[in-house]
Design a protein around this motif. Structure first.
Motif, short mmCIF file in Angstrom:
data_model
loop_
_atom_site.label_atom_id
_atom_site.label_comp_id
_atom_site.label_asym_id
_atom_site.label_seq_id
_atom_site.Cartn_x
_atom_site.Cartn_y
_atom_site.Cartn_z
N LEU A 87 0.90 -1.15 0.00
CA LEU A 87 0.00 0.00 0.00
C LEU A 87 0.94 1.19 0.00
O LEU A 87 1.58 1.48 1.01
CB LEU A 87 -0.92 -0.01 1.22
N THR A 88 1.06 1.84 -1.17
CA THR A 88 2.06 2.87 -1.39
C THR A 88 1.40 4.14 -1.92
O THR A 88 0.73 4.11 -2.96
CB THR A 88 3.11 2.38 -2.41
N ALA A 89 1.62 5.26 -1.22
CA ALA A 89 1.07 6.54 -1.67
C ALA A 89 1.71 6.96 -2.99
O ALA A 89 2.91 6.74 -3.20
CB ALA A 89 1.32 7.62 -0.61
N ASP A 90 0.91 7.56 -3.86
CA ASP A 90 1.42 8.06 -5.14
C ASP A 90 2.58 9.03 -4.91
O ASP A 90 3.54 9.05 -5.67
CB ASP A 90 0.33 8.75 -5.95
N ASP A 91 2.48 9.85 -3.83
CA ASP A 91 3.53 10.83 -3.53
C ASP A 91 4.61 10.26 -2.61
O ASP A 91 5.49 10.97 -2.14
CB ASP A 91 2.93 12.10 -2.92
N LYS A 92 4.54 8.95 -2.33
CA LYS A 92 5.51 8.22 -1.50
C LYS A 92 5.52 8.68 -0.04
O LYS A 92 6.46 8.40 0.70
CB LYS A 92 6.94 8.30 -2.07
N SER A 93 4.47 9.37 0.42
CA SER A 93 4.40 9.83 1.81
C SER A 93 4.20 8.67 2.79
O SER A 93 4.46 8.82 3.98
CB SER A 93 3.31 10.88 2.00
N PHE A 94 3.75 7.51 2.31
CA PHE A 94 3.70 6.28 3.09
C PHE A 94 3.84 5.11 2.15
O PHE A 94 3.49 5.18 0.98
CB PHE A 94 2.42 6.17 3.94
N ASP A 95 4.44 4.03 2.68
CA ASP A 95 4.67 2.83 1.88
C ASP A 95 4.87 1.67 2.85
O ASP A 95 5.79 1.70 3.66
CB ASP A 95 5.91 3.01 1.01
N THR A 96 4.02 0.66 2.77
CA THR A 96 4.15 -0.48 3.68
C THR A 96 5.28 -1.41 3.30
O THR A 96 5.71 -2.21 4.12
CB THR A 96 2.86 -1.33 3.68
N GLY A 97 5.77 -1.33 2.05
CA GLY A 97 6.66 -2.36 1.56
C GLY A 97 5.82 -3.61 1.32
O GLY A 97 4.61 -3.63 1.58
N PRO A 98 6.42 -4.68 0.82
CA PRO A 98 5.66 -5.90 0.54
C PRO A 98 5.09 -6.52 1.81
O PRO A 98 5.79 -6.67 2.80
CB PRO A 98 6.69 -6.84 -0.10
N ILE A 99 3.80 -6.84 1.76
CA ILE A 99 3.12 -7.52 2.87
C ILE A 99 2.77 -8.91 2.36
O ILE A 99 2.01 -9.05 1.40
CB ILE A 99 1.84 -6.78 3.30
N GLN A 100 3.29 -9.93 2.98
CA GLN A 100 3.05 -11.30 2.55
C GLN A 100 1.63 -11.74 2.91
O GLN A 100 1.01 -11.17 3.82
CB GLN A 100 4.08 -12.24 3.20
N PRO A 101 1.10 -12.75 2.24
CA PRO A 101 -0.23 -13.27 2.58
C PRO A 101 -0.29 -13.66 4.06
O PRO A 101 0.66 -14.26 4.59
CB PRO A 101 -0.38 -14.51 1.68
N GLY A 102 -1.36 -13.26 4.74
CA GLY A 102 -1.54 -13.58 6.15
C GLY A 102 -0.78 -12.67 7.10
O GLY A 102 -0.77 -12.90 8.30
N ALA A 103 -0.14 -11.64 6.58
CA ALA A 103 0.63 -10.71 7.42
C ALA A 103 -0.02 -9.33 7.39
O ALA A 103 -0.96 -9.08 6.64
CB ALA A 103 2.08 -10.64 6.93
N SER A 104 0.52 -8.43 8.22
CA SER A 104 0.00 -7.07 8.26
C SER A 104 1.17 -6.10 8.39
O SER A 104 2.30 -6.50 8.68
CB SER A 104 -0.97 -6.88 9.43
N ALA A 105 0.89 -4.83 8.15
CA ALA A 105 1.87 -3.76 8.28
C ALA A 105 1.15 -2.53 8.78
O ALA A 105 -0.07 -2.41 8.64
CB ALA A 105 2.55 -3.48 6.94
N THR A 106 1.88 -1.60 9.37
CA THR A 106 1.31 -0.34 9.82
C THR A 106 2.12 0.82 9.26
O THR A 106 3.29 0.67 8.92
CB THR A 106 1.29 -0.23 11.36
#
Length: 132
Positions: A87-106
């Motif tokens: 989940l990556t902002a178009d302006d790069k103001s936030f980016d979770t990086g790759p989140i694997q199946p069954g995982a989460s990120a903040t």
């Protein structure tokens, strides 16, 4: 007596450790999730810094696709899909990086405004985070 499955027990331990360390450091963090099937979608009517905000990825789509939060609020992204996503902002103001199946990120919500975002792995997936 039923013995817990080693992977399930390990996932629960990782989830506990991740939740203990998710105090909104401003840096995205990935964590395993013991049972993401019961994760709720939340979009608070009146955002506050303490309210839960969550986006779930399922069937190659973000749900909800439009979420409103407060500046500085922690947003949790749960991947309930069969593939890794970001989940990556178009302006790069936030980016979770790759989140694997069954995982989460903040990540921490940036300054006020509308922030369109995509999955950089699957660019047809998109949504908007409104910070206000």
């Amino acid at each position: 007596m039923t013995r817990p499955r080693p992977l399930r027990a390990a996932a629960a331990l990782l989830l506990s450790a991740a939740l203990a360390g998710c105090a909104g450091s401003g840096t995205p963090s990935n964590s395993a999730s013991g049972s993401v099937a019961d994760a709720a979608l939340t979009s608070p009517a009146a955002p506050s810094g303490n309210a839960a905000a969550q986006v779930t990825i399922r069937n190659f789509a973000f749900a909800p696709a439009a979420l409103t939060v407060s500046p500085g609020q922690t947003v949790t992204v749960v991947n309930q899909d069969s593939a890794a996503h970001t989940l990556t902002a178009d302006d790069k103001s936030f980016d979770t990086g790759p989140i694997q199946p069954g995982a989460s990120a903040t990540f921490t919500a940036p300054q006020s405004g509308a922030h369109p975002y995509i999955c950089t792995i699957h660019p047809f997936m998109h949504g908007t985070l409104t910070v206000g």
